[in-house]
Write a protein that holds these residues in place. Structure first.
Motif, PDB file in Angstrom:
ATOM      1  N   VAL A   1       0.846  -1.036  -0.211  1.00  0.00           N
ATOM      2  CA  VAL A   1       0.045   0.012   0.191  1.00  0.00           C
ATOM      3  C   VAL A   1       0.845   1.227  -0.153  1.00  0.00           C
ATOM      4  O   VAL A   1       0.764   2.114   0.934  1.00  0.00           O
ATOM      5  CB  VAL A   1      -0.991  -0.056   1.084  1.00  0.00           C
ATOM      6  N   ALA A   2       1.797   1.366  -0.984  1.00  0.00           N
ATOM      7  CA  ALA A   2       2.615   2.523  -1.032  1.00  0.00           C
ATOM      8  C   ALA A   2       1.848   3.741  -1.109  1.00  0.00           C
ATOM      9  O   ALA A   2       2.332   4.850  -0.795  1.00  0.00           O
ATOM     10  CB  ALA A   2       3.414   2.503  -2.327  1.00  0.00           C
ATOM     11  N   MET A   3       0.808   3.785  -1.843  1.00  0.00           N
ATOM     12  CA  MET A   3      -0.099   4.977  -1.741  1.00  0.00           C
ATOM     13  C   MET A   3      -0.454   5.700  -0.219  1.00  0.00           C
ATOM     14  O   MET A   3      -0.828   6.768  -0.222  1.00  0.00           O
ATOM     15  CB  MET A   3      -1.542   4.889  -2.655  1.00  0.00           C
ATOM     16  N   VAL A   4      -0.585   4.525   0.739  1.00  0.00           N
ATOM     17  CA  VAL A   4      -0.589   5.300   2.242  1.00  0.00           C
ATOM     18  C   VAL A   4       0.522   5.443   2.593  1.00  0.00           C
ATOM     19  O   VAL A   4       0.703   6.217   3.293  1.00  0.00           O
ATOM     20  CB  VAL A   4      -1.601   4.073   2.700  1.00  0.00           C
ATOM     21  N   SER A   5       1.762   4.490   2.665  1.00  0.00           N
ATOM     22  CA  SER A   5       2.820   4.737   3.515  1.00  0.00           C
ATOM     23  C   SER A   5       3.947   5.699   2.627  1.00  0.00           C
ATOM     24  O   SER A   5       4.702   6.182   3.233  1.00  0.00           O
ATOM     25  CB  SER A   5       3.449   3.317   3.327  1.00  0.00           C
TER      26      SER A   5
END
Length: 108
Positions: free
Chosen positions: A77-81
């Protein structure tokens, strides 16, 4: 949860986990039309610490698409982290294609 959102605040990861819906079994029988990446410029963010989809598989998907690829040390979940990396990728894509005929096809 650790394999999906290992680099996300644990409370936020629990909320994400609780809200995640299982994939509908029908998707495995669906027939897809021509993928958009065959005619549109594409970008792909590979999270190098992804434990949900193997990063090497993601790299192969990106190569097959002819996508501009950016890698980030992140979980699935790169879009979050790592939202800044996602924003930079989206901005690069939009600035590259804005007003360009490449949006309608991979002519460049």
């Amino acid at each position: 949860m650790g394999h999906f959102a290992a680099d996300v605040d644990p409370v936020k990861a629990q909320v994400m986990h609780a809200a995640q819906q299982p994939v509908a079994i029908s998707v495995f029988g669906d027939v897809m039309g021509t993928p958009a990446w065959r005619s549109l410029a594409s970008w792909y963010l590979v999270p190098t610490d992804d434990e949900a989809i193997a990063p090497d598989a993601e790299r192969m998907f990106a190569r097959r698409m002819g996508a501009e690829t950016v890698e980030v040390a992140s979980s699935h979940v790169a879009m979050v982290s790592n939202p800044d990396t996602d924003v930079a990728l989206i901005e690069a894509a939009t600035s590259t294609t804005a007003g360009s005929p490449a949006v309608a096809g991979k002519s460049t």
